[in-house]
Write a protein that holds these residues in place. Structure first.
Motif, PDB file in Angstrom:
ATOM      1  N   GLU A 108      -7.103  -2.145 -12.388  1.00 53.48           N
ATOM      2  CA  GLU A 108      -5.840  -2.748 -11.948  1.00 53.48           C
ATOM      3  C   GLU A 108      -5.400  -2.189 -10.602  1.00 53.48           C
ATOM      4  OE1 GLU A 108      -3.800  -5.315 -13.221  1.00 53.48           O
ATOM      5  OE2 GLU A 108      -5.741  -5.643 -14.196  1.00 53.48           O
ATOM      6  N   ILE A 109      -5.638  -0.900 -10.384  1.00 52.90           N
ATOM      7  CA  ILE A 109      -5.311  -0.317  -9.078  1.00 52.90           C
ATOM      8  C   ILE A 109      -6.173  -0.947  -7.994  1.00 52.90           C
ATOM      9  CG2 ILE A 109      -5.454   1.802  -7.694  1.00 52.90           C
ATOM     10  CD1 ILE A 109      -4.591   3.354 -10.173  1.00 52.90           C
ATOM     11  N   ARG A 110      -7.453  -1.103  -8.256  1.00 51.19           N
ATOM     12  CA  ARG A 110      -8.341  -1.754  -7.288  1.00 51.19           C
ATOM     13  C   ARG A 110      -7.880  -3.181  -6.988  1.00 51.19           C
ATOM     14  NH1 ARG A 110     -10.502   1.481  -4.056  1.00 51.19           N
ATOM     15  NH2 ARG A 110     -12.323   2.667  -4.715  1.00 51.19           N
ATOM     16  N   LYS A 111      -7.493  -3.884  -8.025  1.00 48.45           N
ATOM     17  CA  LYS A 111      -7.043  -5.263  -7.848  1.00 48.45           C
ATOM     18  C   LYS A 111      -5.794  -5.307  -6.970  1.00 48.45           C
ATOM     19  CE  LYS A 111      -7.199  -7.670 -11.592  1.00 48.45           C
ATOM     20  NZ  LYS A 111      -6.843  -8.222 -12.930  1.00 48.45           N
ATOM     21  N   ALA A 112      -4.914  -4.321  -7.142  1.00 53.88           N
ATOM     22  CA  ALA A 112      -3.660  -4.299  -6.382  1.00 53.88           C
ATOM     23  C   ALA A 112      -3.838  -3.787  -4.965  1.00 53.88           C
ATOM     24  CB  ALA A 112      -2.632  -3.427  -7.115  1.00 53.88           C
ATOM     25  N   CYS A 113      -4.827  -2.915  -4.731  1.00 57.90           N
ATOM     26  CA  CYS A 113      -4.922  -2.200  -3.453  1.00 57.90           C
ATOM     27  C   CYS A 113      -6.174  -2.493  -2.637  1.00 57.90           C
ATOM     28  CB  CYS A 113      -4.844  -0.693  -3.704  1.00 57.90           C
ATOM     29  SG  CYS A 113      -3.298  -0.160  -4.460  1.00 57.90           S
ATOM     30  N   GLY A 114      -7.180  -3.081  -3.242  1.00 55.74           N
ATOM     31  CA  GLY A 114      -8.381  -3.424  -2.493  1.00 55.74           C
ATOM     32  C   GLY A 114      -9.381  -2.283  -2.410  1.00 55.74           C
ATOM     33  N   ARG A 115     -10.564  -2.593  -1.882  1.00 55.21           N
ATOM     34  CA  ARG A 115     -11.671  -1.642  -1.831  1.00 55.21           C
ATOM     35  C   ARG A 115     -11.527  -0.609  -0.728  1.00 55.21           C
ATOM     36  NH1 ARG A 115     -14.958  -0.771  -6.147  1.00 55.21           N
ATOM     37  NH2 ARG A 115     -14.850  -2.660  -7.419  1.00 55.21           N
ATOM     38  N   GLU A 116     -10.786  -0.946   0.324  1.00 55.55           N
ATOM     39  CA  GLU A 116     -10.692  -0.011   1.451  1.00 55.55           C
ATOM     40  C   GLU A 116      -9.747   1.150   1.161  1.00 55.55           C
ATOM     41  OE1 GLU A 116      -7.111  -2.549   1.786  1.00 55.55           O
ATOM     42  OE2 GLU A 116      -9.210  -2.891   1.229  1.00 55.55           O
ATOM     43  N   PHE A 117      -8.917   1.025   0.142  1.00 52.58           N
ATOM     44  CA  PHE A 117      -7.951   2.057  -0.216  1.00 52.58           C
ATOM     45  C   PHE A 117      -8.636   3.084  -1.118  1.00 52.58           C
ATOM     46  CE2 PHE A 117      -4.105   3.455  -2.696  1.00 52.58           C
ATOM     47  CZ  PHE A 117      -3.393   3.979  -1.614  1.00 52.58           C
ATOM     48  N   ASN A 118      -8.449   4.374  -0.819  1.00 55.26           N
ATOM     49  CA  ASN A 118      -9.098   5.430  -1.605  1.00 55.26           C
ATOM     50  C   ASN A 118      -8.483   5.544  -2.999  1.00 55.26           C
ATOM     51  OD1 ASN A 118     -10.912   6.531   0.446  1.00 55.26           O
ATOM     52  ND2 ASN A 118      -9.050   7.211   1.492  1.00 55.26           N
ATOM     53  N   VAL A 119      -9.343   5.562  -4.006  1.00 63.13           N
ATOM     54  CA  VAL A 119      -8.909   5.782  -5.386  1.00 63.13           C
ATOM     55  C   VAL A 119      -9.804   6.855  -6.001  1.00 63.13           C
ATOM     56  CG1 VAL A 119      -8.466   4.781  -7.654  1.00 63.13           C
ATOM     57  CG2 VAL A 119      -8.182   3.375  -5.597  1.00 63.13           C
ATOM     58  N   GLY A 120      -9.183   7.953  -6.416  1.00 60.91           N
ATOM     59  CA  GLY A 120      -9.918   9.037  -7.047  1.00 60.91           C
ATOM     60  C   GLY A 120      -9.367   9.341  -8.420  1.00 60.91           C
ATOM     61  N   ALA A 127       0.583   2.451  -7.279  1.00 64.78           N
ATOM     62  CA  ALA A 127      -0.469   2.566  -6.267  1.00 64.78           C
ATOM     63  C   ALA A 127      -0.211   1.623  -5.102  1.00 64.78           C
ATOM     64  CB  ALA A 127      -1.832   2.289  -6.891  1.00 64.78           C
ATOM     65  N   ALA A 128       0.229   0.405  -5.409  1.00 70.86           N
ATOM     66  CA  ALA A 128       0.525  -0.563  -4.349  1.00 70.86           C
ATOM     67  C   ALA A 128       1.669  -0.078  -3.458  1.00 70.86           C
ATOM     68  CB  ALA A 128       0.867  -1.916  -4.973  1.00 70.86           C
ATOM     69  N   VAL A 129       2.666   0.559  -4.061  1.00 69.05           N
ATOM     70  CA  VAL A 129       3.775   1.115  -3.273  1.00 69.05           C
ATOM     71  C   VAL A 129       3.266   2.259  -2.392  1.00 69.05           C
ATOM     72  CG1 VAL A 129       5.989   2.327  -3.390  1.00 69.05           C
ATOM     73  CG2 VAL A 129       5.521   0.419  -4.951  1.00 69.05           C
ATOM     74  N   ALA A 130       2.410   3.109  -2.952  1.00 72.66           N
ATOM     75  CA  ALA A 130       1.843   4.211  -2.175  1.00 72.66           C
ATOM     76  C   ALA A 130       1.077   3.680  -0.966  1.00 72.66           C
ATOM     77  CB  ALA A 130       0.927   5.067  -3.052  1.00 72.66           C
ATOM     78  N   LYS A 131       0.306   2.643  -1.174  1.00 69.98           N
ATOM     79  CA  LYS A 131      -0.449   2.043  -0.063  1.00 69.98           C
ATOM     80  C   LYS A 131       0.502   1.498   0.998  1.00 69.98           C
ATOM     81  CE  LYS A 131      -3.839  -1.504   1.137  1.00 69.98           C
ATOM     82  NZ  LYS A 131      -4.687  -2.624   0.639  1.00 69.98           N
ATOM     83  N   LYS A 132       1.536   0.793   0.570  1.00 67.50           N
ATOM     84  CA  LYS A 132       2.491   0.224   1.514  1.00 67.50           C
ATOM     85  C   LYS A 132       3.222   1.325   2.291  1.00 67.50           C
ATOM     86  CE  LYS A 132       6.045  -3.333   1.912  1.00 67.50           C
ATOM     87  NZ  LYS A 132       6.775  -4.419   1.191  1.00 67.50           N
ATOM     88  N   ALA A 133       3.434   2.470   1.655  1.00 65.59           N
ATOM     89  CA  ALA A 133       4.123   3.588   2.307  1.00 65.59           C
ATOM     90  C   ALA A 133       3.221   4.319   3.297  1.00 65.59           C
ATOM     91  CB  ALA A 133       4.640   4.562   1.260  1.00 65.59           C
ATOM     92  N   GLY A 134       1.933   4.037   3.277  1.00 63.99           N
ATOM     93  CA  GLY A 134       1.029   4.657   4.238  1.00 63.99           C
ATOM     94  C   GLY A 134       0.174   5.780   3.702  1.00 63.99           C
ATOM     95  N   PHE A 135       0.240   6.068   2.403  1.00 63.45           N
ATOM     96  CA  PHE A 135      -0.647   7.079   1.836  1.00 63.45           C
ATOM     97  C   PHE A 135      -2.093   6.604   1.976  1.00 63.45           C
ATOM     98  CE2 PHE A 135       3.350   8.348   0.082  1.00 63.45           C
ATOM     99  CZ  PHE A 135       3.252   9.707  -0.148  1.00 63.45           C
ATOM    100  N   ASP A 136      -3.013   7.554   2.127  1.00 60.87           N
ATOM    101  CA  ASP A 136      -4.414   7.217   2.340  1.00 60.87           C
ATOM    102  C   ASP A 136      -5.140   6.868   1.046  1.00 60.87           C
ATOM    103  OD1 ASP A 136      -4.813   7.945   5.320  1.00 60.87           O
ATOM    104  OD2 ASP A 136      -3.817   9.701   4.484  1.00 60.87           O
ATOM    105  N   GLY A 137      -4.543   7.195  -0.069  1.00 59.47           N
ATOM    106  CA  GLY A 137      -5.173   6.908  -1.347  1.00 59.47           C
ATOM    107  C   GLY A 137      -4.296   7.371  -2.482  1.00 59.47           C
TER     108      GLY A 137
END
Length: 421
Positions: A211-223, A158-168
């Motif tokens: 764990e995804i929330r911890k790695a990516c934060g609240r502003e990142f979409n997680v479904g 998930a952290a890699v996806a966020k760094k790559a620019g995915f929206d969630g």
């Protein structure tokens, strides 16, 4: 309000993230990774086509989090930042015209075929039903440290996806894969903190989410994609699914996509022509809309319902009723990638999707062609070609099986050549 006007309206998630319309491309396994599981330029072409076709949100096919455990040949695997540049290009392609793209994250657990994996894992060592044991080995039960490692891998991907620019990202918690296996009392017969009670069985998915929330934060979409039920004796029920959704809502989940079934009872893959689909469901088009209404009584969490939508009127009615916020489309966007654009332009639409039958009962009951034939059409779009809108029955099946066998052998040979430690 006309169907085109209703479906063109943007939808704002609770964290402020805006999806520009009500069309969502649901995850379908593309099998367009390289033979050693890296992303390819074909994925960029494919997701650019779906963004240009109008889907406000595209969710990728199942990206695996562990190279040792894949569900199909040529799955993409994300374990680290080695493919960051290609992942960035993939994300940008899916965001064309202001759209969103989320990466679906998955671990197959026991649903990893013998030709790919000699050591499948699951919460418990429960074999498949008899007619699938030729394809899938009996898994071994995961150890505690292995469970902790898998949770970490979900967060790392998930952290890699966020760094790559995915929206969630979307956690794949449906269709009998590992998260779903942990939730099911049939597949999960553990007696430690990861099994037994319903609360213990949902501990795994809650741990992955946290764990995804911890790695990516609240502003990142997680479904999450979650079964309404797995339609299997002794399996995951609607009441348990509602309890999981309630727990995830309390944690702050951004979007819940509702589906159903698994490899042993593939409700997610059977077409609208299936005799198992009730007349009332056909009239409303969406397979899981009744369950979505039960969720609505429980919570106002953003919902996406996938499966069965065929007309712009049926899609609009589902949104207007309040039962769902997003219309999930899979096969309709394979045979007609520009379907959302046409609907938003006001065109009356009936999807070209039709049930695919080979005449071989075991093949048709397992819905193998309902998955494999559409996967081949995805490949055509990824190569810049127009998809076909009809099948050739048994001949198409032979083509699909030949491709799967060739890919499986190549993947197995590559796996055998990797060093062991």
């Amino acid at each position: 309000m006309t169907p085109s006007e209703l479906l063109s309206r943007p939808f704002t998630l609770p964290n402020g993230s805006v999806i520009p319309n009500r069309f969502a491309k649901s995850a379908m396994s593309e099998t367009l990774g390289s033979i050693d599981n890296h992303p390819t330029k074909e994925l960029i072409t494919l997701y650019r086509a779906w963004a240009d076709g109008g889907a406000g949100l595209s969710i990728t096919g199942n990206v695996m989090i562990d190279r040792r455990h894949i569900g199909e040949p040529q799955n993409v695997v994300v374990e680290d930042e080695a493919d960051l540049d290609l992942l960035k290009s993939w994300a940008r392609a899916g965001q064309g015209g202001g759209k969103q793209i989320w990466m679906q994250l998955n671990h197959p657990g026991k649903q990893s075929p013998k030709m790919l994996n000699r050591d499948p894992v699951s919460p418990s060592a429960i074999p498949f039903k008899k007619d699938l044991r030729g394809m899938f080995a009996t898994p071994r039960a995961l150890t505690g440290p292995e469970i902790d490692d898998i949770i970490r891998r979900f967060a790392q991907a998930a952290a890699v996806a966020k760094k790559a620019g995915f929206d969630g990202v979307q956690i794949h918690g449906a269709h009998g894969y590992l998260v779903s296996q942990f939730l099911s009392p049939h597949h999960n017969q553990r007696t430690d903190e990861w099994g037994g009670s319903a609360a213990n069985r949902r501990r795994f998915v809650l741990s992955v989410y946290r764990e995804i929330r911890k790695a990516c934060g609240r502003e990142f979409n997680v479904g999450i994609k979650l079964n309404s039920a797995d339609f299997q004796r002794g399996g995951f029920t609607e009441d348990e699914s509602l309890a999981v959704i309630k727990a995830l809502v309390a944690e702050g989940i951004d979007l819940v996509e509702i589906s159903g079934g698994n490899y042993e009872n593939p409700a997610m893959a059977k077409g609208a022509g299936s005799e198992e689909v009730k007349a009332s469901t056909l009239a409303r088009e969406a397979y899981f809309l009744e369950f979505a209404e039960k969720v609505r009584e429980l919570t106002d969490v953003p919902l996406m319902v996938t499966g069965g939508f065929r007309t712009e009127r049926g899609m609009a009615q589902a949104i207007d009723s309040g039962a769902t916020d997003l219309v999930g489309l899979a096969r309709p966007l394979v045979v007609e990638p520009d379907l959302p654009v046409r609907i938003m332009a006001g065109d009356p639409v009936t999807s070209a999707v039709k049930p695919i039958k080979t005449g071989l009962r075991m093949i048709d009951d397992m819905a193998l062609m309902e998955v494999s034939w559409y996967t081949r059409q995805i490949g055509r779009i990824a190569r810049g070609r127009a998809p076909k809108q009809h099948d050739r029955g048994l001949l198409s099946l032979m083509e699909v099986l030949a491709v799967m066998a060739t890919r499986g052998v190549r993947t197995r040979l590559r796996a055998d050549s990797r060093p062991t430690f």
